[in-house]
Write a protein that holds these residues in place. Structure first.
Motif, PDB file in Angstrom:
ATOM      1  N   HIS A   1       9.145  -6.273 -32.181  1.00  0.00           N
ATOM      2  CA  HIS A   1       9.041  -7.729 -32.185  1.00  0.00           C
ATOM      3  C   HIS A   1       9.016  -8.194 -33.642  1.00  0.00           C
ATOM      4  CE1 HIS A   1       8.253  -7.643 -27.940  1.00  0.00           C
ATOM      5  NE2 HIS A   1       7.084  -7.054 -28.073  1.00  0.00           N
ATOM      6  N   THR A   2       9.643  -9.347 -33.918  1.00  0.00           N
ATOM      7  CA  THR A   2       9.764  -9.804 -35.300  1.00  0.00           C
ATOM      8  C   THR A   2       9.391 -11.271 -35.438  1.00  0.00           C
ATOM      9  OG1 THR A   2      11.595  -8.262 -35.658  1.00  0.00           O
ATOM     10  CG2 THR A   2      11.327 -10.022 -37.270  1.00  0.00           C
TER      11      THR A   2
ATOM     12  N   ARG B   1      22.105 -19.588 -35.947  1.00  0.00           N
ATOM     13  CA  ARG B   1      22.259 -18.523 -34.961  1.00  0.00           C
ATOM     14  C   ARG B   1      23.537 -18.783 -34.181  1.00  0.00           C
ATOM     15  NH1 ARG B   1      17.820 -15.882 -30.790  1.00  0.00           N
ATOM     16  NH2 ARG B   1      19.281 -14.379 -29.888  1.00  0.00           N
TER      17      ARG B   1
ATOM     18  N   ALA C   1      11.495 -18.028 -36.905  1.00  0.00           N
ATOM     19  CA  ALA C   1      12.152 -17.563 -35.680  1.00  0.00           C
ATOM     20  C   ALA C   1      11.282 -16.446 -35.115  1.00  0.00           C
ATOM     21  CB  ALA C   1      13.549 -17.039 -35.967  1.00  0.00           C
ATOM     22  N   ILE C   2      11.126 -16.438 -33.804  1.00  0.00           N
ATOM     23  CA  ILE C   2      10.431 -15.358 -33.094  1.00  0.00           C
ATOM     24  C   ILE C   2      11.503 -14.562 -32.365  1.00  0.00           C
ATOM     25  CG2 ILE C   2       8.709 -14.745 -31.374  1.00  0.00           C
ATOM     26  CD1 ILE C   2       7.513 -16.123 -33.788  1.00  0.00           C
ATOM     27  N   LEU C   3      11.625 -13.282 -32.676  1.00  0.00           N
ATOM     28  CA  LEU C   3      12.675 -12.439 -32.108  1.00  0.00           C
ATOM     29  C   LEU C   3      12.033 -11.260 -31.379  1.00  0.00           C
ATOM     30  CD1 LEU C   3      14.952 -12.383 -35.284  1.00  0.00           C
ATOM     31  CD2 LEU C   3      15.186 -13.851 -33.268  1.00  0.00           C
ATOM     32  N   PRO C   4      11.995 -11.308 -30.055  1.00  0.00           N
ATOM     33  CA  PRO C   4      11.405 -10.206 -29.295  1.00  0.00           C
ATOM     34  C   PRO C   4      12.211  -8.917 -29.451  1.00  0.00           C
ATOM     35  CG  PRO C   4      11.636 -12.182 -27.947  1.00  0.00           C
ATOM     36  CD  PRO C   4      12.427 -12.406 -29.186  1.00  0.00           C
TER      37      PRO C   4
ATOM     38  N   SER D   1      16.235  -7.855 -28.366  1.00  0.00           N
ATOM     39  CA  SER D   1      17.073  -9.055 -28.295  1.00  0.00           C
ATOM     40  C   SER D   1      18.050  -9.054 -29.472  1.00  0.00           C
ATOM     41  CB  SER D   1      16.219 -10.327 -28.317  1.00  0.00           C
ATOM     42  OG  SER D   1      15.483 -10.416 -29.512  1.00  0.00           O
TER      43      SER D   1
ATOM     44  N   SER E   1      21.036 -10.483 -31.903  1.00  0.00           N
ATOM     45  CA  SER E   1      21.333 -11.824 -32.397  1.00  0.00           C
ATOM     46  C   SER E   1      22.347 -11.755 -33.528  1.00  0.00           C
ATOM     47  CB  SER E   1      20.052 -12.519 -32.886  1.00  0.00           C
ATOM     48  OG  SER E   1      19.410 -11.744 -33.874  1.00  0.00           O
TER      49      SER E   1
ATOM     50  N   GLU F   1      11.441 -15.856 -27.278  1.00  0.00           N
ATOM     51  CA  GLU F   1      12.103 -16.074 -28.553  1.00  0.00           C
ATOM     52  C   GLU F   1      12.209 -17.567 -28.856  1.00  0.00           C
ATOM     53  OE1 GLU F   1      15.955 -14.268 -28.245  1.00  0.00           O
ATOM     54  OE2 GLU F   1      16.866 -16.081 -27.453  1.00  0.00           O
TER      55      GLU F   1
ATOM     56  N   GLU G   1      13.630 -20.478 -32.303  1.00  0.00           N
ATOM     57  CA  GLU G   1      14.163 -20.714 -33.638  1.00  0.00           C
ATOM     58  C   GLU G   1      13.711 -22.077 -34.128  1.00  0.00           C
ATOM     59  OE1 GLU G   1      16.277 -20.343 -31.004  1.00  0.00           O
ATOM     60  OE2 GLU G   1      16.757 -18.215 -31.139  1.00  0.00           O
TER      61      GLU G   1
ATOM     62  N   TYR H   1       3.397 -17.995 -28.000  1.00  0.00           N
ATOM     63  CA  TYR H   1       4.814 -17.677 -27.827  1.00  0.00           C
ATOM     64  C   TYR H   1       5.042 -16.603 -26.764  1.00  0.00           C
ATOM     65  CZ  TYR H   1       4.803 -20.200 -32.213  1.00  0.00           C
ATOM     66  OH  TYR H   1       4.610 -21.161 -33.173  1.00  0.00           O
TER      67      TYR H   1
END
Length: 318
Positions: free
Chosen positions: A78-79, A91, A105-108, A111, A113, A152, A154, A198
């Protein structure tokens, strides 16, 4: 060049370079192989710090070049992505606006991108393993980890998340190596904030707001800190002592003493250093190590923060 052609070219680079990156992958456990491959030459990894096996999170600073595509292909972590400076980043795979400086941005995990920048940009990435957040969700919210899902997003604006992320960058990239207790506490607070804000879970039960340590538990943990002050202490170690989860221990400790374990230990180390200085101990470096600081300069910084003067100034004044 068309986007699909760019992606195909990057995919070919991944396949051809994968075997050459085993050493990188071993040294950076959370920066997945695909992230490392895609960073060349489209992004530059400026610095990385932290170990998920010890700190529960890892922090990296990336710099992306002008008008280049970068892609994260099914990352294992996760980021939290905070843009530090530069132009807007779009994006492309979901036709969303992306991020701008000061936004998140939350990036599980898992995922993929595709992104494009309008100019050179600089990002801080904070990585968590799914195992850590799943365990934290189970312990803090009393739910089956299978129910937990990070959502996720943005162009997010979150003042608290920005402060916590800035603290992570400051703690991990300061001259002195951060204390494990410090990094563990930060990971817990950041993780809970992510889960609350989130994810698909509800807020924690009200009973957690009132949870405190019993007098016996408080005495036990404070005596343990005193007996082991000369070495690094972790939240997990203190929680295990009381047979509590790290999350519940952090909340109960804070509700009982009005401060986190990290702040308590820091202030206690400074008070012990003051005591040793009053006793006439001549060597400040020896005092620093005796009370658990990683160096004399680390003690000086903490001492001035708590007392308002340096150890040398304190010694002259007594």
């Amino acid at each position: 060049m068309e986007l699909n052609s760019k992606q195909q070219k990057l995919d070919e680079q991944v396949d051809s370079a994968r075997q050459q990156l085993s050493d990188d992958g071993a040294s950076l456990p959370l920066l997945t192989m695909c992230e490392l491959v895609y960073s060349r030459p489209y992004a530059v990894l400026e610095s990385v710090a932290g170990d998920t096996n010890v700190d529960n999170l890892q922090v990296a600073i990336w710099r992306n070049h002008l008008l280049e595509f970068s892609r994260t292909k099914q990352p294992a972590n996760h980021t939290i992505s905070l843009q530090l400076s530069g132009q807007r980043v779009h994006r492309l795979d979901k036709k969303k606006p992306g991020v701008i400086p000061g936004r998140f941005a939350i990036l599980p995990a898992q995922s993929a991108s595709v992104w494009q920048s309008e100019g050179e940009t600089r990002f801080a990435h904070i990585y968590f393993t799914p195992k850590f957040l799943n365990t934290l969700a189970t312990e803090a919210f009393d739910v089956d980890s299978d129910r937990f899902e990070l959502i996720e997003g943005e162009l997010l604006q979150d003042d608290q998340l920005q402060r916590l992320s800035a603290s992570a960058v400051e703690i991990f990239f300061k001259p002195d190596k951060p204390l494990q207790l410090e990094t563990n506490s930060l990971a817990q607070v950041l993780g809970v904030h992510l889960i609350r804000g989130y994810s698909n879970l509800f807020s924690p039960p009200d009973r957690l707001q009132q949870e405190k340590l019993t007098p016996t538990q408080l005495e036990q943990v404070l005596e343990y800190i005193d007996a082991n002050l000369e070495r690094s202490l972790s939240v997990g170690e203190l929680a295990h002592l009381l047979k509590l989860s790290q999350y519940h221990f952090l909340r109960a400790f804070r509700n009982t003493l009005g401060q986190t374990p990290r702040h308590y230990v820091l202030h206690y180390r400074v008070s012990k250093a003051q005591e040793l200085i009053r006793q006439g101990k001549p060597n400040l470096a020896d005092i620093a190590y005796q009370v658990g600081f990683s160096s004399q300069s680390h003690m000086t910084t903490a001492f001035k923060q708590v007392v308002g003067v340096t150890p040398k100034q304190f010694r002259k004044a007594i």
